[in-house]
Motif scaffolding. Structure first.
Motif, PDB file in Angstrom:
ATOM      1  N   ALA A   1      -4.571  -3.414  -2.255  1.00 51.64           N
ATOM      2  CA  ALA A   1      -3.566  -2.521  -1.665  1.00 51.64           C
ATOM      3  C   ALA A   1      -2.903  -1.655  -2.740  1.00 51.64           C
ATOM      4  CB  ALA A   1      -2.519  -3.333  -0.914  1.00 51.64           C
ATOM      5  N   GLY A   2      -3.092  -2.028  -4.009  1.00 52.90           N
ATOM      6  CA  GLY A   2      -2.570  -1.186  -5.082  1.00 52.90           C
ATOM      7  C   GLY A   2      -1.559  -1.863  -5.990  1.00 52.90           C
TER       8      GLY A   2
ATOM      9  N   ARG B   1       0.823  -1.205   0.000  1.00 52.75           N
ATOM     10  CA  ARG B   1       0.000   0.000   0.000  1.00 52.75           C
ATOM     11  C   ARG B   1       0.859   1.259   0.000  1.00 52.75           C
ATOM     12  NH1 ARG B   1      -5.331   0.941   0.935  1.00 52.75           N
ATOM     13  NH2 ARG B   1      -5.673   2.978   1.840  1.00 52.75           N
TER      14      ARG B   1
ATOM     15  N   ALA C   1       2.424   1.634  -3.446  1.00 48.95           N
ATOM     16  CA  ALA C   1       1.437   2.099  -4.430  1.00 48.95           C
ATOM     17  C   ALA C   1       1.140   3.587  -4.242  1.00 48.95           C
ATOM     18  CB  ALA C   1       0.153   1.290  -4.303  1.00 48.95           C
ATOM     19  N   ARG C   2       1.166   4.023  -3.002  1.00 47.87           N
ATOM     20  CA  ARG C   2       0.893   5.426  -2.712  1.00 47.87           C
ATOM     21  C   ARG C   2       1.970   6.326  -3.315  1.00 47.87           C
ATOM     22  NH1 ARG C   2      -2.180   7.665   1.468  1.00 47.87           N
ATOM     23  NH2 ARG C   2      -2.481   5.624   2.401  1.00 47.87           N
TER      24      ARG C   2
END
Lengths: 193, 252
Positions: free
Chosen positions: B95-96, B67, B70-71
């Motif tokens: 979570a991406g 996550r 990905a952010r």
């Protein structure tokens, strides 16, 4: 600005949310009729398989709502294909917003078409500030042929629609949320429409 | 023109990047998120994160890390390690992560490949294949981080998982991994020729020439390396400039 991302459990929504977050933009994730209808702008993400995505949309009655929207709308990847009439993937009837067909790549090249490919013949404010031959990240096995609604093309090996526009409906086959600074620029351009 | 992809791979243990030499002797090579951002800025085309931890508790930490990655990064990435069920994949994609890579679980239960492809689409299902050559067996597939020999011949296995719905093959030659003597051109070429999906070559990169060889001679669609990049023995911009000069289509 009231930006809504269509939530239908089919797309990798998180990536789009994070891309917006990196641009300092808040968005609402929703499948609610009124929330989507009253949005200033709508983003329609999507990865996965066409028939199961359509089933998810129908389960939420979104197949009825989305074609009626009038605000700027941006379909991404599968979210672009779903706007068309029919897909060879699972022989699926789509939302029927854009009068186009989705076909499977018939080529000796590898399928999925996966990786960074270049945009050509850019013809939309969506690409403001981008140059021809800009690289975007693609990953798909089905494609929309070039048409009157094509606003950018890519080649694999034949030209196909990398992006479409039909009235207020904009769409990209590639993933702007995963295509570095140039991809972010496209998202910013959509938000500025 | 679709370009060949350069993919740094980050092995993750307890939230940190590590790299084993021939899957042993692990060394610490930095913070995954910082490293990932740096690679994205350097022009890496994709990233792979492999969770080499084992317990469920550590796996939750990994999902949090996914996550976090990905952010912060705006290029695609694949995550793998310890995935054995559809539910594991759901957590990581939510979570991406863009793709997941499965290995031993596909060998234990090939049906999982089909289930994942149906549920999430082939484009996010990478099957990682660890392969080793001996004169007695030819190129065989190995399970459990390369510790257990299976009955599968490598090309047959790659074809089978592709038929089941894998959207990409990540092929690691255990003979070559960590040697810096070059990719395994023969088996990479054989697999790339036999399947219709992209093949990522892994194991053995030691120089820029090795990348040119695996693209020109073995027709790999992407090439992956770890310690070579982590310890900055080779930098992505220099590599891509070289490849372009050698006539390989790369994104610069």
């Amino acid at each position: 600005m009231n930006l809504v991302i269509v939530d239908y459990k089919a797309g990798n929504v998180q990536s789009v949310l994070f891309a917006l977050e990196r641009l300092g933009i808040q968005a609402t994730l929703s499948a609610d009729f009124e929330t989507i209808k009253s949005a200033d702008k709508v983003i329609f993400p999507g990865v996965g398989e066409a028939s199961s995505a359509m089933a998810q949309l129908k389960a939420r009655n979104l197949d009825k709502l989305l074609p009626t929207l009038e605000q700027p709308f941006f379909g991404v990847c599968l979210g672009m294909q779903l706007l068309c009439e029919h897909s060879e993937e699972g022989d699926t009837d789509l939302l029927g917003i854009i009068p186009l067909q989705v076909k499977r790549f018939q080529t000796d090249l590898k399928v999925p078409h996966m990786g960074w490919n270049q945009l050509e013949n850019l013809a939309s404010p969506l690409f403001e500030g981008l140059k021809e031959q800009e690289y975007m990240y693609f990953v798909h096995s089905y494609y929309v042929p070039n048409s009157d609604f094509t606003i950018a093309q890519a080649n694999y090996p034949e030209p196909f629609s990398a992006a479409l526009q039909y009235k207020n409906f904009y769409a990209a086959q590639f993933h702007p949320e995963k295509s570095g600074p140039a991809g972010s620029q496209i998202i910013k351009n959509f938000l500025a429409l | 023109m679709l370009t060949k992809r350069i993919i740094p791979c980050l092995d993750i243990k307890n939230g940190r990047t590590v790299k084993g030499v021939r899957f042993e002797n692990i060394r610490d090579a930095g913070d995954p998120v910082e490293l990932a951002k740096w690679y994205a800025e350097q022009g890496a085309d994709e990233l792979v994160f492999l969770d080499i931890t084992a317990t469920n508790e550590e796996r939750k930490t990994f999902a949090e890390l996914v996550r976090d990655i990905a952010r912060h990064i705006d290029i695609p990435f694949t995550v793998g390690g310890g995935i054995s069920a559809v539910a594991d994949v759901e957590v990581l994609l939510q979570a991406g992560a863009d793709k997941v890579s499965i290995n031993s679980a596909a060998i234990r239960n090939p049906q999982l490949v089909e289930d994942l492809a149906k549920r999430f689409g082939s484009q996010c299902v990478t099957v990682a294949v660890d392969t080793k050559y001996t004169d007695a067996t030819g190129w065989k597939v190995y399970a459990r981080a390369g510790t257990v020999e299976t009955e599968h011949a490598t090309v047959d296995w790659a074809r089978r998982v592709t038929d089941l719905g894998a959207g990409e093959i990540l092929l690691t030659s255990m003979n070559n991994d960590g040697t810096k003597a070059g990719f395994a051109l023969d088996i990479t070429g054989a697999v790339a020729k036999s399947v219709t999906v992209p093949v990522v070559a892994s194991g053995g990169a030691g120089s820029m020439e090795h990348f040119a060889d695996v693209f020109h001679q073995a027709h790999a669609d992407a090439a992956l390396a770890a310690s070579l990049f982590h310890f900055r023995e080779l930098e992505v911009p220099d590599l891509k400039k070289y490849l372009k000069e050698q006539g390989v289509d790369v994104r610069i």
